[in-house]
Each structure stands twice: as structure tokens, then as C-alpha cells.
Write a protein that holds these residues in place. Structure first.
Motif, PDB file in Angstrom:
ATOM      1  N   LEU A   1       0.668  -1.168  -0.098  1.00 27.61           N
ATOM      2  CA  LEU A   1      -0.058  -0.097  -0.007  1.00 27.61           C
ATOM      3  C   LEU A   1       1.064   1.260  -0.122  1.00 27.61           C
ATOM      4  O   LEU A   1       0.262   2.286  -0.153  1.00 27.61           O
ATOM      5  CB  LEU A   1      -0.974  -0.051   1.264  1.00 27.61           C
ATOM      6  N   ARG A   2       2.223   1.115  -0.039  1.00 29.93           N
ATOM      7  CA  ARG A   2       2.774   2.421   0.068  1.00 29.93           C
ATOM      8  C   ARG A   2       3.204   2.897  -1.265  1.00 29.93           C
ATOM      9  O   ARG A   2       4.408   2.728  -2.002  1.00 29.93           O
ATOM     10  CB  ARG A   2       4.491   1.754   0.796  1.00 29.93           C
TER      11      ARG A   2
ATOM     12  N   LEU B   1      -7.294   3.172  -9.547  1.00 30.13           N
ATOM     13  CA  LEU B   1      -5.939   2.196  -9.466  1.00 30.13           C
ATOM     14  C   LEU B   1      -5.325   2.808  -8.331  1.00 30.13           C
ATOM     15  O   LEU B   1      -5.082   3.948  -7.820  1.00 30.13           O
ATOM     16  CB  LEU B   1      -5.167   2.390 -10.750  1.00 30.13           C
ATOM     17  N   LEU B   2      -4.637   1.698  -7.648  1.00 28.01           N
ATOM     18  CA  LEU B   2      -3.600   2.194  -6.684  1.00 28.01           C
ATOM     19  C   LEU B   2      -2.119   1.403  -7.031  1.00 28.01           C
ATOM     20  O   LEU B   2      -1.782   0.285  -7.091  1.00 28.01           O
ATOM     21  CB  LEU B   2      -3.755   1.621  -5.178  1.00 28.01           C
ATOM     22  N   GLY B   3      -1.467   2.259  -7.922  1.00 26.29           N
ATOM     23  CA  GLY B   3      -0.150   1.664  -8.527  1.00 26.29           C
ATOM     24  C   GLY B   3      -0.645   0.944  -9.876  1.00 26.29           C
ATOM     25  O   GLY B   3      -1.857   1.071 -10.137  1.00 26.29           O
ATOM     26  N   PRO B   4       0.237   0.176 -10.239  1.00 25.40           N
ATOM     27  CA  PRO B   4      -0.381  -0.555 -11.688  1.00 25.40           C
ATOM     28  C   PRO B   4      -1.321  -1.797 -11.094  1.00 25.40           C
ATOM     29  O   PRO B   4      -2.072  -2.225 -12.379  1.00 25.40           O
ATOM     30  CB  PRO B   4       1.078  -1.349 -12.054  1.00 25.40           C
TER      31      PRO B   4
ATOM     32  N   PRO C   1     -11.650  -6.029   3.139  1.00 30.41           N
ATOM     33  CA  PRO C   1     -11.881  -5.192   4.162  1.00 30.41           C
ATOM     34  C   PRO C   1     -11.112  -3.839   4.259  1.00 30.41           C
ATOM     35  O   PRO C   1     -10.241  -3.571   3.329  1.00 30.41           O
ATOM     36  CB  PRO C   1     -11.118  -6.036   5.480  1.00 30.41           C
ATOM     37  N   LEU C   2     -11.476  -2.858   4.847  1.00 24.33           N
ATOM     38  CA  LEU C   2     -11.186  -1.394   4.871  1.00 24.33           C
ATOM     39  C   LEU C   2      -9.781  -1.555   5.680  1.00 24.33           C
ATOM     40  O   LEU C   2      -9.676  -2.065   6.818  1.00 24.33           O
ATOM     41  CB  LEU C   2     -11.951  -0.527   5.497  1.00 24.33           C
ATOM     42  N   VAL C   3      -8.708  -0.822   5.007  1.00 21.49           N
ATOM     43  CA  VAL C   3      -7.347  -0.701   5.842  1.00 21.49           C
ATOM     44  C   VAL C   3      -7.107   0.824   5.766  1.00 21.49           C
ATOM     45  O   VAL C   3      -7.023   1.762   5.115  1.00 21.49           O
ATOM     46  CB  VAL C   3      -6.359  -1.355   5.173  1.00 21.49           C
ATOM     47  N   LYS C   4      -6.965   1.337   7.332  1.00 28.76           N
ATOM     48  CA  LYS C   4      -6.674   2.523   7.498  1.00 28.76           C
ATOM     49  C   LYS C   4      -5.261   2.981   6.855  1.00 28.76           C
ATOM     50  O   LYS C   4      -4.134   2.502   7.141  1.00 28.76           O
ATOM     51  CB  LYS C   4      -6.603   2.860   9.149  1.00 28.76           C
ATOM     52  N   VAL C   5      -5.298   4.236   5.981  1.00 27.23           N
ATOM     53  CA  VAL C   5      -4.151   4.669   5.330  1.00 27.23           C
ATOM     54  C   VAL C   5      -3.764   6.031   5.707  1.00 27.23           C
ATOM     55  O   VAL C   5      -2.549   6.292   5.736  1.00 27.23           O
ATOM     56  CB  VAL C   5      -4.102   4.443   3.817  1.00 27.23           C
ATOM     57  N   ALA C   6      -4.620   6.630   6.440  1.00 26.42           N
ATOM     58  CA  ALA C   6      -4.148   8.059   6.960  1.00 26.42           C
ATOM     59  C   ALA C   6      -5.255   8.704   7.990  1.00 26.42           C
ATOM     60  O   ALA C   6      -6.370   8.260   7.925  1.00 26.42           O
ATOM     61  CB  ALA C   6      -4.460   9.058   5.797  1.00 26.42           C
ATOM     62  N   THR C   7      -4.959   9.541   8.757  1.00 30.21           N
ATOM     63  CA  THR C   7      -5.765  10.258   9.601  1.00 30.21           C
ATOM     64  C   THR C   7      -6.041  11.557   9.006  1.00 30.21           C
ATOM     65  O   THR C   7      -4.856  12.393   8.701  1.00 30.21           O
ATOM     66  CB  THR C   7      -5.180  10.422  10.954  1.00 30.21           C
TER      67      THR C   7
END
Ligand code: HEM
Length: 327
Positions: free
Chosen positions: A64-65, A186-189, A259-265
Motif C-alpha cells: 500500500l506504500r 488504481l493504486l499503482g499498476p 476489508p477496509l485498511v486505514k491509510v491516513a488520519t
């Protein structure tokens, strides 16, 4: 229109439907707004334009980075809360509620549709999967108007009419409800994702029997006069192309299977947003899912339509009001 990625298919008559929607919306705007004060054709009324800090999670998994989530840094930006109607109306009228995020100083390669050099926008709505799943259905509601569209759809597609009626709400505050991206990116390719904004503030606004014309802004201002507001920004990575389509946004992606994954606040610090300057900026800043890095390319027919429409409509408003673009 945009070139298709491997994850997309063309919707029949897409270009014609988009052109007709643009024409219908301009016609409506000419009736609703005098030159010099041209509002948006959708989400015309803002209920608060607030400054935000968008802090990327420090310990994300490697896959996810990507894009704005690549480094654990904090971006500054704006969040424009809005109500969906094309003409400003009382906050007391049930409506779709929007949340448009703009991050500044975002480095990286951008999609060619972007007309801003260093921003990344995410645009979300208070419903996970709007029943208008295709460009054709959006075209129906935009060209016919809500009442005629509902009358036409009721005999054959009652679930669309019922779903739309359920999606319009009078929440306690724009800061108290979740928002979903509806369209995919998309998130990346390799990853196909949607985004969700979940409210996490300790403070929530009171429920009232009577809703005044500006109660949503009143409640948000009351909240931000006392304490900050916060949201978790979540990514949902698609796990099954068959049950999680890109081309029909009426289908909600199952959150147990993906599932939802937290990536930012997202933090909205205490602030006074009810100023003449903020009101001006809320009108003049333009939000679009086309303001995106290549790593965040929006996909699907409705997203392609939106990328084309938002920039063009914003430029049309600027031209009609004889002003230049504000970023
Ligand atoms: C083909 C379908 C759609 C059309 C034609 C459409 C049209 C528009 C237009 C014309 C604007 C104003 C643009 C401007 O003048 O700056 C707008 C804003 C907006 N739209 Fe859509 N829209 C569509 C689908 C969606 C979907 C699926 C969402 C769900 C997230 C959405 C959420 C929003 C929000 C939140 C705003 C306000 C952005 C702001 O604060 O500036 N729209 N839309």
C-alpha cells in the motif's frame, strides 16, 4: 475521453451521453445563476470549507506504500463539505452529502487529464454505492430531472428510486457521517481500490427536531469552536473482480471480503471557517478526481465521465464569471 486501462470496458454511447449531460447542466446553470456568480451544477452549496492535515499511517504494509501513501508524511489541504443539489437549498431538505478532499504539494507523475500540477483530490459521498450505477442512469436523472426520472424508472427499476430516496439524509453534522468514493481507482499498476472516510471525532453534534437552513454549517462550526474533528481515511482493495465490479458503481464491495485498511488520519483543527475569504474559496477552488497522480488513476465509465466533466464545467464557470483558476 481517457484511454482505457486493462480493468475497464467502454459503456455504449459513453461520449454522447457525457456531451448531453454537459449541455443539460449548462442550460440549468444559466437558469439558476447570474453571470458573475455561477455555482456548481451539482453540490452547489458548501456546508463548510475547512483546512485539513492528512497524516499517512507510519506502518503501512509495502503493497500500500504507493502514491500519496508512499511515505509517512503529513499533507496540508482542504476539505469541502457540500450538499448534492444543483441549486443551493435549505440544509433541512434531505440530500446527498459530499466530502471533497484536496491535498497540496504532492510530488509525482500525473495523469494527463489533470489540470492542476501538484494536487491530489479524493471526492466522496455519504452513500457506499449510489444506485445510479452507470453513465446511462446518471444521464437519465440529469437530462430528465429528478421527478421525471423517478416516474420513468418506478415501474421497471423501483430499487433505483428506493435506493436514491434512502441515500438522501439530514445528518447531525458533516463531521459525523462516513463517506465513500463510489467510483474505483488504481493504486499503482496492480491494485483496484475504493476509498472510505470514517468519522472518529470524540465530539458529535446534537440531534435536533427542527433543521434550520444552515444547521449543518452551524453544527460544524460549533464542533470546531470547541475541539478538532477527525476521520480515518481507509482504502478497500478489490479481492474479486466478479463480485466487485468497476463498471457498475451501484454494487457495494463487500467489506468482509475486501476489508477496509486505514491509510491516513484526516484532522480538521479548530478553526473559524465562516469567513468571506473561505466562502469565496469554497466557490473558486475546483475539485476533481482528475487531479490525480498516475498511481491513483480513477477508472470505470462513471469515473471517466467525471474526469471529463468536472474540469470542463469548472473552466466554464470561470469563463462565465470572468475569473482565472484558483488552486
Ligand atoms: C456521471 C456522473 C456524475 C456527474 C455528471 C457529476 C457531475 C458533477 C458536477 C458537474 C459537479 C460540479 C463540478 C464543478 O463545477 O466544479 C460535481 C461535483 C461533485 N460530485 Fe459529481 N457527478 C457524477 C458522479 C458523482 C459520483 C459517483 C460521486 C460520488 C463520490 C460524486 C460526488 C460529487 C461531489 C462530492 C461533488 C462536489 C465537489 C466539490 O466540492 O467541488 N459525483 N459532480
Amino acid at each position: 475521453m481517457s484511454t482505457l486501462t486493462q480493468y475497464e470496458t467502454l459503456e455504449p454511447d459513453e461520449d454522447r451521453l457525457v456531451a448531453e449531460m454537459i449541455e443539460a447542466m449548462h442550460h440549468q446553470q444559466e437558469q439558476d445563476f447570474p453571470p458573475g456568480a455561477t455555482g456548481r451544477a451539482a453540490h452547489a452549496k458548501h456546508t463548510g470549507l475547512v483546512k485539513i492535515a492528512f497524516a499517512v499511517e507510519p506502518s503501512l504494509p509495502d503493497h500500500l506504500r504507493i502514491g500519496v501513501f508512499a511515505e509517512p508524511r503529513t499533507y496540508e489541504g482542504w476539505l469541502r463539505f457540500s450538499s448534492g443539489n444543483g441549486k443551493p437549498q435549505s440544509d433541512g431538505v434531505k440530500d446527498l452529502r459530499g466530502a471533497a478532499i484536496k491535498l497540496h504539494d504532492v510530488p509525482g507523475d500525473r495523469i494527463p487529464e489533470s489540470d492542476e500540477p501538484t494536487t491530489q483530490d479524493f471526492i466522496l459521498l455519504n452513500t457506499p454505492a449510489i444506485p445510479l450505477g452507470t453513465v446511462k442512469l446518471f444521464h437519465g436523472v440529469i437530462t430528465l430531472g429528478q421527478a421525471k426520472f423517478a416516474a420513468k424508472m418506478l415501474p421497471t427499476h423501483p430499487h433505483v428510486v428506493a435506493g436514491l430516496a434512502k441515500a438522501v439524509i439530514t445528518p447531525t453534522s458533516p463531521a459525523d457521517i462516513p463517506y465513500w468514493s463510489n467510483t474505483a481507482s488504481l493504486l499503482g499498476p496492480d491494485l483496484v481500490v475504493k476509498y472510505v472516510l470514517l468519522p472518529t471525532s470524540a465530539y458529535t453534534s446534537p440531534k435536533r427536531e427542527k433543521h434550520d437552513d444552515y444547521y449543518l454549517s452551524d453544527h460544524l462550526q460549533e464542533h470546531l469552536s470547541q475541539t478538532e474533528a477527525t476521520f480515518d481515511f481507509m482504502v478497500q482493495v478489490r479481492t474479486d473482480p466478479d463480485t466487485m465490479p468497476v463498471e457498475d458503481i451501484a454494487v457495494r464491495w463487500d467489506e468482509e471480503k475486501a476489508p477496509l485498511v486505514k491509510v491516513a488520519t484526516v484532522t480538521i483543527a479548530q478553526q473559524d471557517f465562516r469567513t468571506a475569504e473561505r466562502n469565496r474559496l469554497a466557490e473558486e477552488l475546483t475539485f476533481s478526481i482528475a487531479h490525480a497522480l498516475k498511481d491513483h488513476r480513477p477508472i470505470g465509465a462513471v469515473a471517466r465521465a467525471r474526469m471529463h466533466i468536472y474540469g470542463g464545467m469548472a473552466a466554464w464557470r470561470q469563463q462565465r464569471d470572468q475569473r482565472t483558476k484558483t488552486i
